[in-house]
Design an enzyme around this catalytic site. Structure first.
Site, mmCIF file in Angstrom:
data_model
loop_
_atom_site.group_PDB
_atom_site.id
_atom_site.type_symbol
_atom_site.label_atom_id
_atom_site.label_comp_id
_atom_site.label_asym_id
_atom_site.label_seq_id
_atom_site.Cartn_x
_atom_site.Cartn_y
_atom_site.Cartn_z
ATOM 1 N N THR A 160 0.808 -1.217 0.000
ATOM 2 C CA THR A 160 0.000 0.000 0.000
ATOM 3 C C THR A 160 0.841 1.266 0.000
ATOM 4 O OG1 THR A 160 -0.139 0.089 2.419
ATOM 5 C CG2 THR A 160 -1.824 -1.196 1.270
ATOM 6 N N ASP A 161 0.158 2.368 -0.284
ATOM 7 C CA ASP A 161 0.788 3.689 -0.190
ATOM 8 C C ASP A 161 0.493 4.265 1.202
ATOM 9 O OD1 ASP A 161 -1.864 4.574 -0.266
ATOM 10 O OD2 ASP A 161 -1.740 5.262 -2.341
ATOM 11 N N LEU A 162 0.820 5.514 1.419
ATOM 12 C CA LEU A 162 0.627 6.132 2.734
ATOM 13 C C LEU A 162 -0.832 6.196 3.168
ATOM 14 C CD1 LEU A 162 3.202 9.059 2.549
ATOM 15 C CD2 LEU A 162 3.353 6.984 3.922
#
Length: 132
Positions: free
Chosen positions: A17-19
């Site tokens: 995932t991203d942030l």
């Protein structure tokens, strides 16, 4: 071309995932690659033996991808792979990444069989038979 769908379960880890906790777009390609590997294995194809004995490997020629809805950290996903079409040296697959039946990502993937010099070659007869 009708064929039975192959299913591959995967789980979204933090590293996917991203942030914001949303699956990073490029990671869908990892999910569908893993599913294709298991699909080929379930067809009874040993890709290492295919390369060693016949000098044939598969390469991705084209991918058409649609991102429909995001997957998130800790989601359980299912990758569904079905045969779309088949020719002498080419396999086209439809792959969908789903969460609880909802399609999140869809791709049409064209694979080609290539020889040691990188030239297209015919799919071995055993593979063609397994796909019909």
């Amino acid at each position: 071309m009708a064929t039975q769908a192959h299913h591959f379960a995967c789980h979204v880890y933090y590293e996917d995932t991203d942030l914001a906790g949303i699956v990073y777009y490029a990671n869908y390609f990892k999910f569908i690659e893993r599913a294709r590997t298991e699909w080929v294995r379930d067809l009874g194809v040993d890709q290492r033996a295919l390369k060693a004995e016949d000098g044939v490997v598969f390469a991705v020629r084209r991918v058409e991808a649609d991102y429909l809805s995001p997957a998130h950290f800790d989601d359980d996903l299912l990758v569904e792979t079905t045969l779309d079409s088949l020719s002498g040296a080419r396999i086209v697959l439809k792959q969908e990444v789903k969460r609880a039946g909802e399609v999140l990502f869809s791709a049409l993937v064209t694979l080609v069989a290539i020889g040691a010099a990188g030239q297209p070659v015919r799919l071995p007869a055993t593979i063609r038979r397994n796909l019909h």
